[in-house]
Design an enzyme around this catalytic site. Structure first.
Site, PDB file in Angstrom:
ATOM      1  N   GLU A   1       3.982  -5.280   0.418  1.00 14.97           N
ATOM      2  CA  GLU A   1       4.598  -3.953   0.522  1.00 14.97           C
ATOM      3  C   GLU A   1       3.761  -3.049  -0.359  1.00 14.97           C
ATOM      4  OE1 GLU A   1       6.101  -0.748  -0.370  1.00 14.97           O
ATOM      5  OE2 GLU A   1       7.619  -1.845  -1.506  1.00 14.97           O
TER       6      GLU A   1
ATOM      7  N   CYS B   1       7.226   4.285  -3.490  1.00 17.58           N
ATOM      8  CA  CYS B   1       6.278   4.186  -2.378  1.00 17.58           C
ATOM      9  C   CYS B   1       6.789   4.936  -1.152  1.00 17.58           C
ATOM     10  CB  CYS B   1       6.003   2.732  -2.055  1.00 17.58           C
ATOM     11  SG  CYS B   1       7.498   1.766  -1.736  1.00 17.58           S
TER      12      CYS B   1
END
Length: 487
Positions: A255, A289
Site C-alpha cells: 500500500e 496516503c
C-alpha cells in the site's frame, strides 16, 4: 486537561516469543512533534533479535494454523473489546508520538479496532469448494490454508490502524507475524501487542521488533522461512522492498504513495464539496496516503470555491494535538516540514497565488499553516509530489474530459474524490478514473469492511473487506478420482 504522560503499562521493549526484552543496540528516542521533547526511549534491536522473532513465528506457525477458526476469532474479538475500552490510552499515545488532534486519534482507535472485529467475523468463513470437473472425469477439491509467517512494516501516520489492518487478517487466516513499526511512532504498536498478550495471544504468534536500522528488515526478507511481506509507505521504499522480495518469491501486499485528485464539477453542492474537501485534505494533518493533493474545480465555480475554502482553512486552530480545540496538529518532523515548505515556496516563486497560509509557524514543534494555492503551473513539482501536509493546490478545468485527463496525469492511483449531482457522470468516472478507491460527494472513504488499495504505482493487493483475508491464504487444488467410475 489531557495528561502528556504515557500509560503506566506502556511497553518500550521488544516483544519476542511472548517475552519483553531489551534491544541489543540499546535504545532510540521517540519525540513529540508538537514540542520536540522526548517522550520515551524504545528498544533498538539488532539482526540476531530480528531473526529470533522470525524463529518464534516459525515455531508457532503450525500450532496457530491448526487452532480452530472460532478460537482465533474469539481472540480477535477480545482484543477489539480491550482496545475499545482503552480508547483514551491509545488516543493519547498516538497524539503524543504522531501529533494528530486528540479527537482524530480517538477516531483512529475506533477505526483501527474495527479491523479486529471485522476479521474476527471473517475467520470462520474461510472455505474451499468441491465439484465435478466439466468433463466428469474427476472430482476437484479446492482448499485454503495460511500463507505462513509474515513480516509487516507499518508507517508512522496511522500507528494503530495500519497495524490492526495487517495483524487482524493474518491472525484470522492462521498466519504468524513479525511486526516492525515505524521508528518515529512505535509506542502505539507496542501497546497494541500488550493488549493482544492480555487477550490470550499464544507465544510467538505476534512478535514486535523496533529498530532504527534497515539491516534487520533486510535479513528478515532474505530468510527463506518468511512467506509474506506487507508494507505501507512510500512508493520508493516499496519498490526497493519488492526487489528484495523477488529473491524469495514472497507474497507481497504494497500500500504505497498517493496523489489523490479531488474534482468539483459545476453542478456540485458547494457546501458538501467544501466539507468533503476539508476532510479529504486535512484529516490526519494531511499526512495520509488518501489525502487530496490536487484540487480540480470547474472554472464556473472556482472563484467562490477557492475563496470559501481559503476562509475555512484560515480559521482553523493549529496547535498541540492534546490542547482543547486543536483542529490541525504538527507535522511529524522537521524534515517533513522543511520539504513541504520548499515545495510551496518554489510554486509561489513560479507565480502561484497564496490565498491563505504558505508559512511555517514558529516552534517549538513542527507546525505549518493550512494553505490554499491557485494559479500553479501545470509542470510545478508540487503537483507531482505526495505533499503529506496541510496544503491544497487548486487548478481549474472546463470540461469533464479535461478533468479526467488532469486527474489521471500521475503515476499514482490510490484514491480520488468526485463532487457532482450527475450520477451518469459518476458512473463514467468510476470506469475511467485510474484509482483503486473513489469517494463520491464525501471526503472520507476508509472502512474495515471495504477493500483498501490502489493501482499503478500506488501498490499491490487489498486490505480490509472480504478481500483482505485472501492476501493471507494459499489456494490448494486436489484432483480426486471419479467416485462413480467403477460402479
Amino acid at each position: 486537561m489531557t495528561s502528556h504522560s504515557l500509560p503506566e503499562d506502556q511497553p518500550t521493549q521488544l516483544f519476542v516469543d511472548g517475552e519483553w526484552i531489551d534491544g541489543a543496540r540499546g535504545q532510540f528516542d521517540v519525540e513529540n512533534p508538537a514540542t520536540g521533547e522526548t517522550i520515551a526511549s524504545v528498544a533498538d534491536c539488532d539482526v540476531a533479535q530480528g531473526i529470533a522473532a522470525l524463529d518464534a513465528a516459525v515455531a508457532a506457525q503450525a500450532q496457530w494454523a491448526s487452532t480452530p477458526a472460532r478460537e482465533r476469532a474469539e481472540l480477535l474479538r477480545r482484543a477489539f473489546e480491550a482496545v475499545t475500552e482503552r480508547t483514551e490510552d491509545f488516543a493519547r499515545v498516538m497524539t503524543l508520538e504522531m501529533g494528530k488532534p486528540l479527537a482524530e486519534a480517538r477516531g483512529e482507535v475506533a477505526y483501527g479496532a474495527e479491523y479486529l472485529r471485522w476479521f474476527s467475523e471473517e475467520a470462520s468463513r474461510i472455505s474451499g469448494r468441491y465439484n465435478a470437473s466439466p468433463e466428469g472425469a474427476m472430482r476437484q477439491l479446492v482448499a485454503r490454508r495460511p500463507v505462513g509467517p509474515c513480516l509487516f512494516i507499518t508507517p508512522w501516520n496511522f500507528p494503530l490502524a495500519m497495524a490492526t489492518r495487517k495483524i487482524a487478517p493474518a491472525l484470522a487466516a492462521g498466519c504468524t507475524v513479525v511486526l516492525r513499526p515505524a521508528s518515529m511512532t512505535p509506542l502505539t504498536s507496542l501497546l497494541l501487542v500488550r493488549v493482544l498478550q492480555e487477550s490470550g495471544l499464544p507465544k510467538g504468534v505476534v512478535n514486535v521488533v523496533t529498530s532504527t536500522q534497515h539491516d534487520v528488515t533486510d535479513a528478515l526478507i532474505a530468510d527463506s522461512r518468511l512467506r509474506k511481506l506487507s508494507f505501507t509507505g512510500s512508493t520508493g521504499v516499496g519498490q526497493t522492498l519488492l526487489k528484495q522480495a523477488a529473491d524469495q518469491v514472497l507474497r507481497t501486499s504494497m500500500e504505497l504513495g498517493g496523489n489523490a485528485p479531488l474534482v468539483v464539477f459545476e453542478d456540485a453542492d458547494l457546501d458538501v464539496a467544501l466539507a468533503g474537501a476539508r476532510a479529504a485534505k486535512l484529516r490526519n494533518i494531511g499526512e495520509a496516503c488518501t489525502a487530496a493533493n490536487r484540487f480540480f474545480v470547474h472554472e464556473s465555480i472556482a472563484d467562490e470555491f477557492s475563496r470559501r475554502l481559503a476562509e475555512d482553512f484560515a480559521g482553523l486552530n493549529v496547535g498541540d494535538g492534546l490542547a482543547e480545540g486543536t483542529e490541525v496538529g504538527p507535522m511529524i518532523s522537521e524534515d517533513a516540514l522543511a520539504g513541504l515548505d520548499e515545495l510551496v515556496q518554489e510554486a509561489v516563486s513560479a507565480g502561484a497565488r497564496v490565498l491563505t497560509g504558505a508559512e511555517r509557524i514558529d516552534g517549538p514543534g513542527h507546525f505549518y499553516r493550512p494553505t490554499v494555492l491557485t494559479g500553479v503551473a501545470s509542470d510545478a513539482p508540487i503537483l507531482a509530489e505526495e505533499l503529506f501536509g496541510p496544503v491544497a493546490v487548486l487548478t481549474t478545468f472546463a470540461t469533464e474530459q479535461e478533468a479526467l485527463e488532469l486527474a489521471n496525469a500521475t503515476a499514482m492511483g490510490l484514491a480520488g474524490y468526485v463532487f457532482t449531482q450527475d450520477m451518469a457522470r459518476v458512473l463514467r468516472l468510476v470506469e475511467q478514473l485510474e484509482v483503486g478507491m473513489i469517494g463520491v460527494n464525501q471526503g472520507v472513504l476508509s472502512s474495515a469492511a471495504a477493500p483498501f488499495g490502489g493501482i499503478k504505482h500506488s501498490g499491490l493487493g487489498r486490505e480490509g473487506g472480504r478481500e483482505g483475508i485472501e492476501e493471507y491464504l494459499e489456494t490448494i487444488y486436489v484432483a480426486l478420482p471419479d467416485p462413480f467410475k467403477d460402479r
